[in-house]
Design a protein around this motif. Structure first.
Motif, PDB file in Angstrom:
ATOM      1  N   VAL A 108       0.866  -1.194   0.000  1.00  0.00           N
ATOM      2  CA  VAL A 108       0.000   0.000   0.000  1.00  0.00           C
ATOM      3  C   VAL A 108       0.895   1.234   0.000  1.00  0.00           C
ATOM      4  CG1 VAL A 108      -1.774   1.274   1.238  1.00  0.00           C
ATOM      5  CG2 VAL A 108      -1.810  -1.223   1.241  1.00  0.00           C
ATOM      6  N   PRO A 109       0.752   2.127  -0.980  1.00  0.00           N
ATOM      7  CA  PRO A 109       1.580   3.334  -1.027  1.00  0.00           C
ATOM      8  C   PRO A 109       1.138   4.350   0.022  1.00  0.00           C
ATOM      9  CG  PRO A 109       0.000   3.352  -2.833  1.00  0.00           C
ATOM     10  CD  PRO A 109      -0.139   2.013  -2.148  1.00  0.00           C
ATOM     11  N   THR A 110       2.042   4.689   0.934  1.00  0.00           N
ATOM     12  CA  THR A 110       1.698   5.667   1.967  1.00  0.00           C
ATOM     13  C   THR A 110       1.423   7.042   1.368  1.00  0.00           C
ATOM     14  OG1 THR A 110       4.053   6.134   2.324  1.00  0.00           O
ATOM     15  CG2 THR A 110       3.031   4.438   3.712  1.00  0.00           C
ATOM     16  N   ALA A 111       1.951   7.300   0.178  1.00  0.00           N
ATOM     17  CA  ALA A 111       1.725   8.588  -0.474  1.00  0.00           C
ATOM     18  C   ALA A 111       0.261   8.783  -0.849  1.00  0.00           C
ATOM     19  CB  ALA A 111       2.603   8.710  -1.724  1.00  0.00           C
ATOM     20  N   LEU A 112      -0.482   7.680  -0.979  1.00  0.00           N
ATOM     21  CA  LEU A 112      -1.911   7.767  -1.318  1.00  0.00           C
ATOM     22  C   LEU A 112      -2.810   7.398  -0.144  1.00  0.00           C
ATOM     23  CD1 LEU A 112      -1.977   6.168  -4.901  1.00  0.00           C
ATOM     24  CD2 LEU A 112      -2.072   8.595  -4.307  1.00  0.00           C
ATOM     25  N   GLY A 113      -2.250   6.756   0.874  1.00  0.00           N
ATOM     26  CA  GLY A 113      -3.066   6.364   2.023  1.00  0.00           C
ATOM     27  C   GLY A 113      -3.858   5.100   1.747  1.00  0.00           C
ATOM     28  N   GLN A 114      -4.921   4.922   2.519  1.00  0.00           N
ATOM     29  CA  GLN A 114      -5.762   3.732   2.359  1.00  0.00           C
ATOM     30  C   GLN A 114      -6.598   3.833   1.088  1.00  0.00           C
ATOM     31  OE1 GLN A 114      -5.830   0.862   4.415  1.00  0.00           O
ATOM     32  NE2 GLN A 114      -3.916   1.878   5.001  1.00  0.00           N
ATOM     33  N   PRO A 115      -6.703   2.746   0.333  1.00  0.00           N
ATOM     34  CA  PRO A 115      -7.478   2.785  -0.919  1.00  0.00           C
ATOM     35  C   PRO A 115      -8.971   2.940  -0.677  1.00  0.00           C
ATOM     36  CG  PRO A 115      -6.795   0.543  -0.404  1.00  0.00           C
ATOM     37  CD  PRO A 115      -6.105   1.424   0.591  1.00  0.00           C
ATOM     38  N   THR A 116      -9.639   3.539  -1.645  1.00  0.00           N
ATOM     39  CA  THR A 116     -11.094   3.666  -1.596  1.00  0.00           C
ATOM     40  C   THR A 116     -11.754   2.310  -1.727  1.00  0.00           C
ATOM     41  OG1 THR A 116     -10.867   5.805  -2.719  1.00  0.00           O
ATOM     42  CG2 THR A 116     -13.080   4.839  -2.614  1.00  0.00           C
ATOM     43  N   GLN A 117     -11.147   1.446  -2.544  1.00  0.00           N
ATOM     44  CA  GLN A 117     -11.709   0.116  -2.804  1.00  0.00           C
ATOM     45  C   GLN A 117     -10.570  -0.859  -3.070  1.00  0.00           C
ATOM     46  OE1 GLN A 117     -13.990  -0.086  -6.447  1.00  0.00           O
ATOM     47  NE2 GLN A 117     -15.083  -1.947  -5.836  1.00  0.00           N
ATOM     48  N   VAL A 118     -10.757  -2.094  -2.578  1.00  0.00           N
ATOM     49  CA  VAL A 118      -9.814  -3.179  -2.857  1.00  0.00           C
ATOM     50  C   VAL A 118     -10.565  -4.264  -3.609  1.00  0.00           C
ATOM     51  CG1 VAL A 118      -8.271  -4.922  -1.884  1.00  0.00           C
ATOM     52  CG2 VAL A 118      -8.458  -2.662  -0.793  1.00  0.00           C
ATOM     53  N   VAL A 119     -10.037  -4.672  -4.756  1.00  0.00           N
ATOM     54  CA  VAL A 119     -10.700  -5.667  -5.593  1.00  0.00           C
ATOM     55  C   VAL A 119      -9.782  -6.875  -5.768  1.00  0.00           C
ATOM     56  CG1 VAL A 119     -11.713  -6.164  -7.846  1.00  0.00           C
ATOM     57  CG2 VAL A 119     -11.994  -3.896  -6.823  1.00  0.00           C
ATOM     58  N   VAL A 120     -10.282  -8.051  -5.424  1.00  0.00           N
ATOM     59  CA  VAL A 120      -9.554  -9.305  -5.630  1.00  0.00           C
ATOM     60  C   VAL A 120     -10.155  -9.999  -6.853  1.00  0.00           C
ATOM     61  CG1 VAL A 120      -8.939 -11.542  -4.658  1.00  0.00           C
ATOM     62  CG2 VAL A 120      -9.060  -9.537  -3.174  1.00  0.00           C
ATOM     63  N   LEU A 143      -0.886  10.706 -13.850  1.00  0.00           N
ATOM     64  CA  LEU A 143       0.255  11.044 -13.015  1.00  0.00           C
ATOM     65  C   LEU A 143       1.452  11.389 -13.875  1.00  0.00           C
ATOM     66  CD1 LEU A 143      -0.044   7.893 -10.725  1.00  0.00           C
ATOM     67  CD2 LEU A 143      -0.853  10.178 -10.121  1.00  0.00           C
ATOM     68  N   GLY A 144       2.236  12.386 -13.441  1.00  0.00           N
ATOM     69  CA  GLY A 144       3.521  12.625 -14.058  1.00  0.00           C
ATOM     70  C   GLY A 144       4.512  11.586 -13.575  1.00  0.00           C
ATOM     71  N   ARG A 145       5.631  11.456 -14.277  1.00  0.00           N
ATOM     72  CA  ARG A 145       6.582  10.417 -13.915  1.00  0.00           C
ATOM     73  C   ARG A 145       7.136  10.611 -12.502  1.00  0.00           C
ATOM     74  NH1 ARG A 145      11.622   8.833 -17.760  1.00  0.00           N
ATOM     75  NH2 ARG A 145      12.293  10.950 -17.281  1.00  0.00           N
ATOM     76  N   ALA A 146       7.479  11.834 -12.128  1.00  0.00           N
ATOM     77  CA  ALA A 146       8.030  12.081 -10.794  1.00  0.00           C
ATOM     78  C   ALA A 146       7.024  11.709  -9.711  1.00  0.00           C
ATOM     79  CB  ALA A 146       8.442  13.546 -10.661  1.00  0.00           C
ATOM     80  N   THR A 147       5.758  12.051  -9.919  1.00  0.00           N
ATOM     81  CA  THR A 147       4.718  11.717  -8.942  1.00  0.00           C
ATOM     82  C   THR A 147       4.524  10.214  -8.848  1.00  0.00           C
ATOM     83  OG1 THR A 147       3.578  13.810  -9.332  1.00  0.00           O
ATOM     84  CG2 THR A 147       2.300  12.045  -8.319  1.00  0.00           C
ATOM     85  N   ALA A 148       4.489   9.545 -10.006  1.00  0.00           N
ATOM     86  CA  ALA A 148       4.305   8.092 -10.021  1.00  0.00           C
ATOM     87  C   ALA A 148       5.453   7.385  -9.304  1.00  0.00           C
ATOM     88  CB  ALA A 148       4.187   7.587 -11.441  1.00  0.00           C
ATOM     89  N   LEU A 149       6.674   7.852  -9.512  1.00  0.00           N
ATOM     90  CA  LEU A 149       7.825   7.243  -8.852  1.00  0.00           C
ATOM     91  C   LEU A 149       7.784   7.465  -7.341  1.00  0.00           C
ATOM     92  CD1 LEU A 149      10.663   8.110 -11.390  1.00  0.00           C
ATOM     93  CD2 LEU A 149       9.732   5.843 -10.886  1.00  0.00           C
ATOM     94  N   ALA A 150       7.329   8.658  -6.928  1.00  0.00           N
ATOM     95  CA  ALA A 150       7.222   8.933  -5.494  1.00  0.00           C
ATOM     96  C   ALA A 150       6.185   8.007  -4.848  1.00  0.00           C
ATOM     97  CB  ALA A 150       6.842  10.396  -5.277  1.00  0.00           C
ATOM     98  N   ILE A 151       5.075   7.790  -5.541  1.00  0.00           N
ATOM     99  CA  ILE A 151       4.029   6.884  -5.024  1.00  0.00           C
ATOM    100  C   ILE A 151       4.577   5.455  -4.945  1.00  0.00           C
ATOM    101  CG2 ILE A 151       1.800   5.831  -5.540  1.00  0.00           C
ATOM    102  CD1 ILE A 151       0.974   8.523  -6.781  1.00  0.00           C
ATOM    103  N   ALA A 152       5.255   5.024  -5.996  1.00  0.00           N
ATOM    104  CA  ALA A 152       5.799   3.674  -6.021  1.00  0.00           C
ATOM    105  C   ALA A 152       6.841   3.473  -4.926  1.00  0.00           C
ATOM    106  CB  ALA A 152       6.411   3.381  -7.400  1.00  0.00           C
ATOM    107  N   ASN A 153       7.683   4.450  -4.723  1.00  0.00           N
ATOM    108  CA  ASN A 153       8.713   4.342  -3.694  1.00  0.00           C
ATOM    109  C   ASN A 153       8.135   4.287  -2.284  1.00  0.00           C
ATOM    110  OD1 ASN A 153      11.217   4.259  -5.141  1.00  0.00           O
ATOM    111  ND2 ASN A 153      10.941   6.411  -5.666  1.00  0.00           N
ATOM    112  N   SER A 154       6.883   4.748  -2.129  1.00  0.00           N
ATOM    113  CA  SER A 154       6.256   4.748  -0.804  1.00  0.00           C
ATOM    114  C   SER A 154       5.448   3.487  -0.540  1.00  0.00           C
ATOM    115  CB  SER A 154       5.333   5.968  -0.671  1.00  0.00           C
ATOM    116  OG  SER A 154       4.132   5.801  -1.405  1.00  0.00           O
ATOM    117  N   ALA A 155       5.427   2.549  -1.489  1.00  0.00           N
ATOM    118  CA  ALA A 155       4.612   1.335  -1.336  1.00  0.00           C
ATOM    119  C   ALA A 155       5.296   0.350  -0.411  1.00  0.00           C
ATOM    120  CB  ALA A 155       4.374   0.699  -2.706  1.00  0.00           C
ATOM    121  N   HIS A 156       4.605  -0.012   0.675  1.00  0.00           N
ATOM    122  CA  HIS A 156       5.149  -0.939   1.681  1.00  0.00           C
ATOM    123  C   HIS A 156       4.076  -1.939   2.093  1.00  0.00           C
ATOM    124  CE1 HIS A 156       8.715   1.564   2.015  1.00  0.00           C
ATOM    125  NE2 HIS A 156       7.919   2.612   2.155  1.00  0.00           N
TER     126      HIS A 156
END
Length: 257
Positions: free
Chosen positions: A134-146, A244-257
């Protein structure tokens, strides 16, 4: 230029490490060799007795393979001959990229993955064989789909400063294909996420799901939103999609834990 030189040095180191663990076949036509690699044909690995344990051997095989694939893509896209070779298919981290025309409209009225259903995040964690990041840059998702009996998990963010954002996650096996994309290879560039190779795909493109038996599920065909980032960790492969711009997308990806 300094960044490029540093990246090329890192790629060279990875390729040398790969070379120590691969059995090199006799020399043959380069075009045939490259095409076979891009079509996903298996390369036999040699495990002789008494070989020392290398850094590469301790890494997950699929992550090391991504380094080779990204290096190939970088070299091939840079030349007209290379672009001709990859005009058909290219595979990266469980996603197959195919050269295709620019998308015009959504191929399916209500696209969906097989058996997809919404579920709480914690419950979803018990339904899959890989960790859900889950990327902390976006917080908790609105919806999770399996989807497809736990084969894919999608985190949906409907209320962000960038509009709708979607992150698909699935087991990181380089020998399995989960999605097929129709793209222009000129829109694909190499990036790095947390020290791991990734791909940045600019602009909307057609996306289809590939089932467990390797067939394309045309009921899933849809146009992506904005741009896409593809990368992976030790156990999971991910694709982030949105305006998303590339810099924003990379920041979101780097925050995924």
């Amino acid at each position: 230029m300094a960044d490029r030189a540093g990246w090329l040095g890192a790629v060279e180191s990875e390729l040398r490490a790969v070379g120590r663990d691969l059995e090199v076949p006799p020399a043959r036509d380069l075009t045939v060799t490259v095409r076979q690699r891009l079509e996903g044909r298996a390369v036999r690995r040699h495990h002789g007795p008494g070989r020392r344990t290398s850094t590469f051997r301790r890494r997950p095989v699929w992550r090391a393979a991504l380094v080779v694939v990204v290096a190939l893509l970088t070299v091939l896209v840079a030349t007209p001959q290379g672009r001709a070779v990859i005009s058909h298919v290219f595979r990266f981290g469980g996603i197959e990229l195919r050269q295709g025309p620019s998308p015009v409209s959504s191929p399916v009225r209500s696209p969906s993955l097989p058996g997809e259903r919404s579920t709480p995040l914690e419950k979803a964690r018990h339904q899959v064989s890989f960790p859900i990041l889950v990327p902390t840059a976006l917080g908790q998702p609105t919806q999770v789909v399996v989807s497809d009996a736990g084969r894919v998990v999608s985190l949906i963010y409907s209320r962000t400063p960038y509009g709708l954002v979607r992150m698909d996650e699935f087991a990181g096996h380089v020998d399995q294909i989960y999605f097929e994309k129709l793209v222009h290879f000129s829109d694909v560039t190499q990036v790095e996420v947390n020290g791991t190779p990734g791909l940045w795909i600019k602009g909307p493109h057609e996306l289809l799901y590939v089932t467990r038996d390797g067939t394309t599920d045309y009921a899933s065909a849809r146009l992506t939103t904005g741009n896409t980032l593809i990368w992976g960790t030790r156990q999971v492969a991910l694709r982030l999609e949105g305006n998303l711009g590339r810099a924003t997308a990379l920041a979101i990806a780097n925050s995924a834990h």
